[in-house]
Scaffold this active site. Structure first.
Site, PDB file in Angstrom:
ATOM      1  CG  HIS A 118      -1.696  -1.235   1.416  1.00 24.70           C
ATOM      2  ND1 HIS A 118      -2.935  -1.479   0.858  1.00 24.70           N
ATOM      3  CD2 HIS A 118      -1.358  -2.360   2.093  1.00 24.70           C
ATOM      4  CE1 HIS A 118      -3.339  -2.704   1.215  1.00 24.70           C
ATOM      5  NE2 HIS A 118      -2.396  -3.258   1.951  1.00 24.70           N
TER       6      HIS A 118
ATOM      7  CB  SER B  17      12.375  23.044 -14.480  1.00 29.17           C
ATOM      8  OG  SER B  17      11.530  24.172 -14.590  1.00 29.17           O
TER       9      SER B  17
ATOM     10  CD  GLU C 248       8.376  12.730 -15.137  1.00 27.76           C
ATOM     11  OE1 GLU C 248       7.426  13.462 -15.390  1.00 27.76           O
ATOM     12  OE2 GLU C 248       9.509  13.152 -14.824  1.00 27.76           O
TER      13      GLU C 248
END
Ligand code: ARG
Length: 463
Positions: free
Chosen positions: A160, A281, A294
Site C-alpha cells: 500500500h 526545468s 516518466e
C-alpha cells in the site's frame, strides 16, 4: 505514374483511381520497412520456382540479381518509393520490371500479395522478437549489476506504499529480473507460432503449381510451413501475441519507472539518476526531472493501445484477406520501436543510478517496520499469532504517542504489554529481520546471494 504498376493494378478498370483514394489506400509510407524481408522472400520464391522447373535457371538468376540490386538501391537511399504503387511489393516489382524487363512478370507466379505480406510480416516479427529479447537481457544485466553492487543495503519493503517489512534492495531489484525473465519466455513462446512459412497459400486457396514449400521455408530459416491456406493469409495472431507480450513488458517497465520517479524524489531520496538521463526545468533552476522514466510510463499507454487496436481490427473480420489487415502494421512498428528504445535507454539509466545508502538507512532506522518481527518474537515464546499481533499493535500505538522508536522503549514499557518480552527483544534489528527470512524466495542475504547466482546463470544461458 509508373505504367507497369498501373497496368498490374488497374487492368479491369475503365477509370483512374481517385488521387484521394490512392493516398488513402497506400501503405508504402510505412510498409517500406519490410523491404528486406520482401526481397529475401522473393529471392527464395524465384529460386524454388526454378528448382521446380516453373521458370528457367536463367530467369531465376536475372530476377535474383535484379532484386539484389534493388535492395542495394534502397539501402543506399537511391530508391524512389512511389505512393501510386501502393505497397512495398508493388514498388519492388515495378522496379524489377525497369531493371530486367518482362521476366520480372514471372516472379509473381504462384504467389499473391496476401501470402507475400503474411510472409514478410512473420519474417519481420521473428527478427523483432530476437531483438527484443536481446534488449530485455541487457536490462536484466543492468539490474543484476545494480543489485550486485548494492548487495547489503537494507531498505523498507512496501505494501500500500506504506512501510511494511525490511528487505534487501537487491531482492527488490531481482523482482524485476523475474518479471523480465517471464517476458523473455513469452516472446520466445510467441516466436514458435510466428515461425511458420505461409508462401504457397496464394490469395486464399493454395496455388495450382507444384511448389516446394519446405524448400522455401528452409531457404528463409523458417522451421515449418502453414497447413491451411485460408488461415495462413488472414491470420495475424502472431502480431497480437507480440503486442500482448510487449504490453506486459511495458507494464513491468512502467512499474520500474514509477519506482524510479518515487525513489529519486526529495521525499524518498533513495537513488539519484545520473544527469545524463534527467532534464532540468525551464523555470525552476533546482529541478532535476526523471523524464525518461516518466516517458516510459506514458508510452505504456500507446503500447496497450496498439494491442487493443490489433485485436479490434481482427474482431469479426470474415475469412480471408480484407484490406482492414493493412492496418496491422503501424501499431506493430510503433510497438517494436517504442519497446526496444525504452528497454535500451532503461538498461543505460539503471546502470547510471547511484544508491543513497545513508538516506535509506535513516528511513529503515524508523523501526515501526519491525512490528511483524516483534509479533513473531512473541509467537516464538508461545503466544498465538493473533494475540501477538494485537499486543504489538498496541505497543506501536504507545510508541507513536510517546514519539519514540521501538528500540528506545524501556523493557518495562514492553512488559506492560506482554510479560514475554525480555532483554533479547533489543536484538531485533532490520538486519536480524531480513536474516530471519531464510526461506527460498525470501529476502535473507543467503537467499539473495543464491538468487543473484541463479540470475547470473540464466543470463549466461546455463539455467
Ligand atoms: N498492402 C497490403 C497489406 O498490407 C498488401 C496486401 C494487399 N492485398 C490485396 N489483396 N489488396 O495488407
Amino acid at each position: 505514374m509508373n505504367e507497369q504498376g498501373r497496368e498490374k493494378l488497374r487492368g479491369r478498370f475503365q477509370k483512374e483511381i481517385a488521387k484521394s483514394a490512392v493516398e488513402y489506400a497506400a501503405s508504402i509510407p510505412f510498409d517500406w520497412r519490410l523491404y528486406r524481408q520482401d526481397i529475401a522472400g522473393s529471392i527464395a520464391h524465384a529460386k524454388m520456382l526454378a528448382k521446380q522447373g516453373i521458370i528457367t535457371d536463367e530467369e531465376a538468376k536475372l530476377i535474383n540479381n535484379g532484386l539484389i540490386s534493388i535492395q542495394e538501391e534502397i539501402e543506399q537511399g537511391k530508391f524512389q518509393f512511389k505512393i501510386e504503387l501502393e505497397d512495398i511489393h508493388m514498388n519492388v516489382e515495378a522496379r524489377l520490371f525497369e531493371k530486367i524487363g518482362s521476366v520480372a512478370g514471372k516472379l509473381h507466379t504462384a504467389r499473391s500479395r496476401n501470402d507475400q505480406m503474411a510472409l514478410d510480416l512473420r519474417f519481420y516479427v521473428k527478427e523483432a522478437i530476437l531483438g527484443t529479447v536481446n534488449k530485455l537481457k541487457e536490462l536484466q544485466r543492468a539490474l543484476l549489476s545494480l543489485a550486485e553492487s548494492n548487495k547489503s543495503i537494507v531498505m523498507p519493503g512496501y505494501t500500500h506504499l506504506q512501510q511494511a517489512q525490511p528487505v534487501l534492495l537487491a531482492h527488490h531489484l531481482l523482482a524485476y529480473f523475474e518479471m523480465f525473465q517471464r517476458d523473455i519466455e513469452r516472446f520466445q513462446d510467441c516466436f514458435k507460432r510466428t515461425d511458420v512459412m505461409p508462401l504457397g497459400s496464394g490469395a486464399l486457396s493454395g496455388v495450382a503449381y507444384p511448389l516446394d514449400r519446405d524448400f522455401v521455408a528452409q531457404e528463409l530459416g523458417f522451421s515449418c510451413i502453414s497447413t491451411n491456406s485460408l488461415d495462413a493469409v488472414s491470420d495475424r495472431d502472431f502480431i497480437a501475441e507480440y503486442e500482448a507480450a510487449a504490453a506486459l513488458t511495458a507494464m513491468h517497465l512502467s512499474r520500474l519507472a514509477e519506482e524510479m520517479v518515487l525513489w529519486s524524489s526529495t521525499e524518498f531520496g533513495f537513488i539519484e539518476i545520473d544527469d545524463a538521463y534527467t532534464t532540468g526545468s525551464s523555470i525552476m533552476p533546482q529541478k532535476k526531472n526523471p523524464d525518461i522514466a516518466e516517458l516510459a510510463r506514458g508510452k505504456t499507454g500507446r503500447i496497450y493501445g496498439n494491442l487493443i487496436g490489433m485485436l479490434t481490427i481482427m474482431k469479426a473480420l470474415p475469412l480471408t484477406y480484407s484490406r482492414d489487415l493493412q492496418e496491422d502494421k503501424e501499431g506493430l512498428f510503433d510497438t517494436i520501436d517504442t519497446l526496444q528504445s525504452t528497454l535500451g535507454v532503461f538498461a543505460e539509466m539503471v546502470l547510471s543510478i547511484t544508491v543513497n545508502a545513508k538516506r535509506i538507512g535513516k528511513v529503515v532506522a524508523k523501526d515501526y517496520i519491525l512490528a511483524t518481527d516483534l509479533a513473531d518474537y512473541l509467537v516464538k515464546k508461545g503466544m498465538p499469532f493473533r494475540e501477538a499481533h494485537s499486543s504489538v499493535s498496541k505497543l506501536v500505538r504507545y510508541a507513536i504517542e510517546q514519539g519514540k522508536s521501538l528500540h528506545k522503549l524501556g523493557l518495562s514499557e514492553y512488559q506492560k504489554l506482554s510479560p514475554l518480552f525480555a532483554e533479547d527483544v533489543y536484538a531485533i534489528t532490520p538486519e536480524s529481520s531480513i536474516a530471519s527470512k531464510n526461506i527460498i524466495g525470501g529476502t535473507a542475504p543467503e537467499q539473495v546471494k543464491a538468487a543473484l547466482k541463479r540470475a547470473k546463470k540464466i543470463l549466461e544461458g546455463k539455467s
